[in-house]
Scaffold this motif. Structure first.
Motif, PDB file in Angstrom:
ATOM      1  N   ASN A 530       0.844  -1.205   0.000  1.00  0.00           N
ATOM      2  CA  ASN A 530       0.000   0.000   0.000  1.00  0.00           C
ATOM      3  C   ASN A 530       0.880   1.256   0.000  1.00  0.00           C
ATOM      4  O   ASN A 530       2.117   1.194   0.065  1.00  0.00           O
ATOM      5  CB  ASN A 530      -0.971  -0.021   1.176  1.00  0.00           C
ATOM      6  N   ALA A 531       0.190   2.397  -0.049  1.00  0.00           N
ATOM      7  CA  ALA A 531       0.914   3.670  -0.159  1.00  0.00           C
ATOM      8  C   ALA A 531       1.750   3.941   1.084  1.00  0.00           C
ATOM      9  O   ALA A 531       2.857   4.495   0.996  1.00  0.00           O
ATOM     10  CB  ALA A 531      -0.086   4.809  -0.380  1.00  0.00           C
ATOM     11  N   ALA A 532       1.243   3.553   2.279  1.00  0.00           N
ATOM     12  CA  ALA A 532       2.022   3.785   3.505  1.00  0.00           C
ATOM     13  C   ALA A 532       3.339   3.019   3.453  1.00  0.00           C
ATOM     14  O   ALA A 532       4.379   3.511   3.890  1.00  0.00           O
ATOM     15  CB  ALA A 532       1.199   3.365   4.726  1.00  0.00           C
ATOM     16  N   ALA A 533       3.337   1.780   2.897  1.00  0.00           N
ATOM     17  CA  ALA A 533       4.577   1.009   2.792  1.00  0.00           C
ATOM     18  C   ALA A 533       5.511   1.631   1.773  1.00  0.00           C
ATOM     19  O   ALA A 533       6.734   1.637   1.955  1.00  0.00           O
ATOM     20  CB  ALA A 533       4.258  -0.426   2.421  1.00  0.00           C
ATOM     21  N   PHE A 537       9.363   2.765   2.882  1.00  0.00           N
ATOM     22  CA  PHE A 537      10.585   2.181   2.345  1.00  0.00           C
ATOM     23  C   PHE A 537      11.194   3.018   1.227  1.00  0.00           C
ATOM     24  O   PHE A 537      12.316   2.752   0.803  1.00  0.00           O
ATOM     25  CB  PHE A 537      10.305   0.767   1.830  1.00  0.00           C
ATOM     26  N   GLY A 538      10.425   3.976   0.698  1.00  0.00           N
ATOM     27  CA  GLY A 538      10.992   4.838  -0.317  1.00  0.00           C
ATOM     28  C   GLY A 538      11.015   4.225  -1.700  1.00  0.00           C
ATOM     29  O   GLY A 538      11.819   4.641  -2.530  1.00  0.00           O
ATOM     30  N   TYR A 539      10.198   3.217  -1.976  1.00  0.00           N
ATOM     31  CA  TYR A 539      10.115   2.595  -3.291  1.00  0.00           C
ATOM     32  C   TYR A 539       8.705   2.786  -3.834  1.00  0.00           C
ATOM     33  O   TYR A 539       7.741   2.825  -3.080  1.00  0.00           O
ATOM     34  CB  TYR A 539      10.383   1.092  -3.227  1.00  0.00           C
ATOM     35  N   ALA A 540       8.592   2.857  -5.175  1.00  0.00           N
ATOM     36  CA  ALA A 540       7.275   2.819  -5.805  1.00  0.00           C
ATOM     37  C   ALA A 540       6.764   1.383  -5.825  1.00  0.00           C
ATOM     38  O   ALA A 540       7.549   0.434  -5.803  1.00  0.00           O
ATOM     39  CB  ALA A 540       7.353   3.382  -7.228  1.00  0.00           C
TER      40      ALA A 540
END
Length: 576
Positions: A530-533, A537-540
């Motif tokens: 999801n967007a929070a993850a 982590f700084g990855y798309a």
């Protein structure tokens, strides 16, 4: 000339006027007998010829087997001599013997070799044949002189082991042989000969173990042709010259096959071979009558069976000739029958040709009736199919269909009958049965559905006007036509739609959570994030989906993480 030519042409043009050959006037009985003779006698001759060829082949095989057996036994005898030579050579190197300690040497010889070669005696002999040590005599007893000195001299002359021919023991114990090996001193010269007297029964045991057939003879001879061992009843012939009973080629050839005559006058076949190193030979003899008995029995059995078959065939031919007239009359009556309603299957007449013709007449009538019943059964079977089923010919004309198929045409299903063309189907309401496209060109949508209806390669899903879904599955037939099946898949489509809705709802819930969430398959690959993850982590998301989850684990703990993940998959429980 013209009259002669006309007469010749008249003879050729009217063959019926000439008298028939004599064989054409033979009654049926004799014709069948001649047929039996022409069929069985050549087969009998062929069987006897085949037996003879097989007899020659078996004779060759038996000769080769006997020769191979003689070679194997000769090698076994040579191996037995070689084993005793090797044992003596080992004993000849003992320190007690080289140091002159004959008491210790005798003790070792008595302990070693007689236990390895039961019944053998050991002796130490000098160049003149005086026995210095003899284990056959008690210690201190005066040893005798060696009676046979030929092999002893070969040992001192050549410095190599030697095996003697059979000779009579001076002690009166009967025929013996001597195996001698050189004993060298410190200067390398031969000082003594170390000998062994093995019991001759040891060589008889070698050929006894082969378990030869009854009546066979096996003989072991030395270089002079004297008998060393013989099976059976070899005790009285040991040491005697075997020239009278064995084939003469044995004295001039190393291996071969020969024949002799037994004292009783019977032929004996011999196979002989020598071992090579020591010159001893083995000969195997077998009565020739025993070798060919099996082939002769087979030939006599073949001749007896063939003669019996020939006699029985004569009798059957006579009986068959008498009974053929009845079946022929039966066939004539069947061919003339006209009451087809009372037609019954004809009974066997005993003549296959007559039965085949009668069966063909019956089948021709029965086929017509069964084709009518088969058509009715086929229609009933198609009507029992719960799905819509139809068959079209190569010109897209309807051949047959069931009522469930007719219900696809809401306007006028009564018009859906065999012979209806595709235009008739459209007029009967086929196009009305499909739901139009949600958006776009509705006419093109319906046209595509109509084309799929008879497309031989169609395997499509179609939505009907009443909201149901149907699976169109067509197959090309061998005659160019098409068989189509319409299956109701409404429940399946409903379940698929519910599954898609559930998955989409789950994704929206996961995406709306403020906590970082990702899902991983059992192999450790990221499936959902999801967007929070992504922010944590700084990855798309597209960078992580499909990647191993270990790329998000800190480097120091990355190597150990697959084992922790595997343990969790094996026993999934909530854990920090």
């Amino acid at each position: 000339m013209a009259d002669t030519l006309k007469g010749s042409m008249a003879e050729v043009a009217s063959p019926r006027e000439r008298s028939p050959p004599r064989w054409r006037g033979l009654p049926l009985r004799w014709r069948l007998i001649l047929l039996v003779v022409a069929g069985i006698v050549p087969l009998l001759a062929f069987a006897l010829g085949d037996q003879y060829v097989e007899y020659r082949a078996e004779t060759t095989i038996d000769r080769q087997r006997m020769l191979a057996l003689a070679r194997g036994m000769a090698q076994a005898v040579d191996g037995a001599l070689e084993a005793r030579v090797s044992a003596l050579q080992t004993l000849a190197t003992s320190n007690a013997l080289h140091n002159g300690d004959l008491v210790s040497f005798r003790a070792r010889a008595e302990d070693a070799l007689p236990r390895q070669f039961r019944g053998a005696s050991i002796e130490l002999v000098d160049r003149d044949g005086r026995e210095i040590v003899n284990t056959r005599l008690p210690p201190g007893a005066p040893p005798p002189l060696r009676f046979d000195l030929a092999s002893l001299r070969r040992v001192f002359a050549t410095g190599r082991p030697a095996v003697s021919d059979v000779f009579n023991s001076p002690a009166g114990t009967g025929p013996v042989i001597a195996i001698d090996v050189p004993v060298r001193g410190a200067d390398g010269q031969v000082r003594y000969a170390l000998g062994m007297h093995p019991p001759l029964d040891a060589f008889a045991e070698i050929i006894r173990r082969q378990d030869l057939p009854a009546g066979w003879v096996a003989v072991v001879t030395d270089r002079r042709g004297a008998v060393v061992a013989r099976i059976p009843s070899g005790s009285g012939s040991i040491g005697r010259n075997a020239a009278r009973s064995l084939p003469s080629p044995l004295r001039t050839q190393h291996t071969g096959i020969a024949e002799t005559t037994s004292p009783a006058g019977g032929a004996l076949q011999w196979a002989f071979s020598d071992g090579g190193r020591f010159g001893w030979a083995v000969a195997i003899g077998a009565p020739r009558a025993a070798l060919v008995a099996r082939a002769q029995s087979a030939a006599f059995a073949t001749l007896a069976v063939g003669s019996g078959i020939l006699a029985i065939s004569f009798l059957l031919a006579i009986i068959a000739a008498r009974r053929i007239a009845g079946p022929i009359a039966t066939l004539r009556r069947l061919a003339a029958a006209s009451d087809r309603d009372a037609w019954v299957k004809p009974q066997p007449t005993g003549v296959p040709e007559v039965d085949e013709v009668a069966e063909a007449l019956f089948v021709a009538e029965d086929e017509r009736r069964r084709s009518r019943r088969a058509e009715m059964l086929l229609r009933d079977g198609i009507e029992s199919i719960p799905e819509g089923f139809a068959i079209y010919d190569a010109q897209d004309r309807l051949v047959m269909c069931n009522d469930n198929y007719r219900r696809l045409f809401p306007s006028d299903p009564a018009k859906i009958e065999p012979g209806a063309g595709f235009e008739d189907l459209v007029r009967a309401g086929l196009a009305d049965g499909y739901a139009p496209a949600p958006a776009g060109d509705a006419e093109a949508w319906v046209a595509r559905q109509v084309r799929d209806h008879v497309d031989p390669e169609a395997a499509t899903e179609q939505r009907l006007a009443d909201g149901h879904w149907a699976l169109v599955r067509n197959r090309r037939l061998s005659n160019g036509g098409t068989a189509g099946l319409r299956i109701d898949i409404t429940l399946l489509k409903t379940a698929q739609e519910a599954l898609r809705t559930g998955e989409e709802r789950f994704r929206r819930v996961v995406e709306s959570l403020p906590n970082a969430i990702l899902t991983v398959d059992p192999a450790g690959r990221i499936e959902l994030i999801n967007a929070a993850a992504e922010a944590m982590f700084g990855y798309a998301g597209e960078e992580l989906v499909g990647q191993p989850v270990e790329i998000l684990v800190p480097e120091p703990q990355r190597a150990a993480h697959p084992a922790l993940r595997t343990a969790f998959v094996a026993a999934p429980q909530a854990r920090p």
